[in-house]
Design an enzyme around this catalytic site. Sequence first.
Site, PDB file in Angstrom:
ATOM      1  CE  LYS B  97      -3.134   2.778   2.726  1.00 20.34           C
ATOM      2  NZ  LYS B  97      -3.893   2.963   3.975  1.00 20.34           N
ATOM      3  N   GLY B 158      -8.607   9.359   8.855  1.00 17.14           N
ATOM      4  CA  GLY B 158      -9.007   9.450  10.253  1.00 17.14           C
ATOM      5  C   GLY B 158     -10.057  10.491  10.545  1.00 17.14           C
ATOM      6  CB  ALA B 184      -8.471   7.797   3.782  1.00 17.22           C
ATOM      7  N   GLY B 185     -11.280   8.109   5.360  1.00 14.90           N
ATOM      8  CA  GLY B 185     -12.386   9.028   5.551  1.00 14.90           C
ATOM      9  C   GLY B 185     -13.680   8.388   6.005  1.00 14.90           C
ATOM     10  CG  ASN B 206      -6.783   1.386  11.283  1.00 15.93           C
ATOM     11  OD1 ASN B 206      -5.586   1.199  11.163  1.00 15.93           O
ATOM     12  ND2 ASN B 206      -7.374   1.151  12.433  1.00 15.93           N
ATOM     13  CB  THR B 207      -9.725   5.920  12.226  1.00 14.22           C
ATOM     14  OG1 THR B 207      -8.355   6.043  11.868  1.00 14.22           O
ATOM     15  CG2 THR B 207     -10.002   6.756  13.464  1.00 14.22           C
TER      16      THR B 207
END
Lengths: 68, 256
Positions: B97, B158, B184-185, B206-207
Amino acid sequence: MKIIKLNGKDTALLEPGLLAVLDRAGISASQRGMAIAVNRKVVRRGEWAKIELAAGDEVEVVQPLSGG
Amino acid sequence: MSDGLVIDGIALPSRLLLGTGGYPNRQVMLDALVAGNAAAVTVSIRRIDLAGGLESLLDAVSGKWRLLPNTAGCATAHDAVLTAQLAREALDTDWIKLEVIGDRETLYPDVPEMLRAAGELVADGFKVLPYTSDDPVTAQKLEDLGCVAVMPLGSPIGSGLGILNPLNIERICTRAGVPVILDAGVGTASDAALAMELGCAGVLLNTAVARSHDPVAMARAMGLAVAAGHGARHAGRIPKRTYAEASSPELGLIGG
């Protein structure tokens, strides 16, 4: 005294062998997932025992950590 | 094999890729990865702490999930390429990645550096999955360079702001010949479902799971959302109208 950079830190080079340097730094060379670059070139695991360092060399020792 | 994601000819068990950072503890992370049926899990590559305290992440996840190392935090193509090469040696995978960060506040990619790194890594035999902007031109360039997927951001890493430019994400999906993975986001399950409805082949997050109140339950929800969005996309949604259309017959109304 000869000095190398080990993960960014000035480190005395008392013996030239890469494995000896790792040992003195308390890094077990047998752990899984460890990778090493010397002067920004990856050194394959099978070559570690043959590598001799010189003053000014830069050694990076990495492992996988959590991340996104 | 279920209706999973295929990257570079490799069939994955689902369309949800999960990160391994920021969980309350290791067991919660492992339970979340199971609950979300993660297709692959991302890991970072960092210097070993000379003061000790080695983390045994590899022992916990290796063999259970396909690992996708990242170059998170790299600010130059030079550092990203070396990090990828170290990751390949550490994890015995040619998947990477690719992240090349251009700005610490937004964590937006540095596109010229990322393109340079992508070209070098593809030439070096890597299967490159680049984290990129939501710009269709950049996505096309990455595909042309030989990347095996493109991973546009929905919003800053995040942030949990969801997909700020759905038109661009859909356009990237329409044009791409490689899988598009929203990266992301994502803040909650509807963001993941929307990504899939827009045509993404998968979602990487992830977050939104790790920092939720209940990461295991949120991972399960994300897995369901990704599957639901994918199903809806392929079922073919109705066209949007600016007027109402009754579902019940108009004939036979009493009092008529």
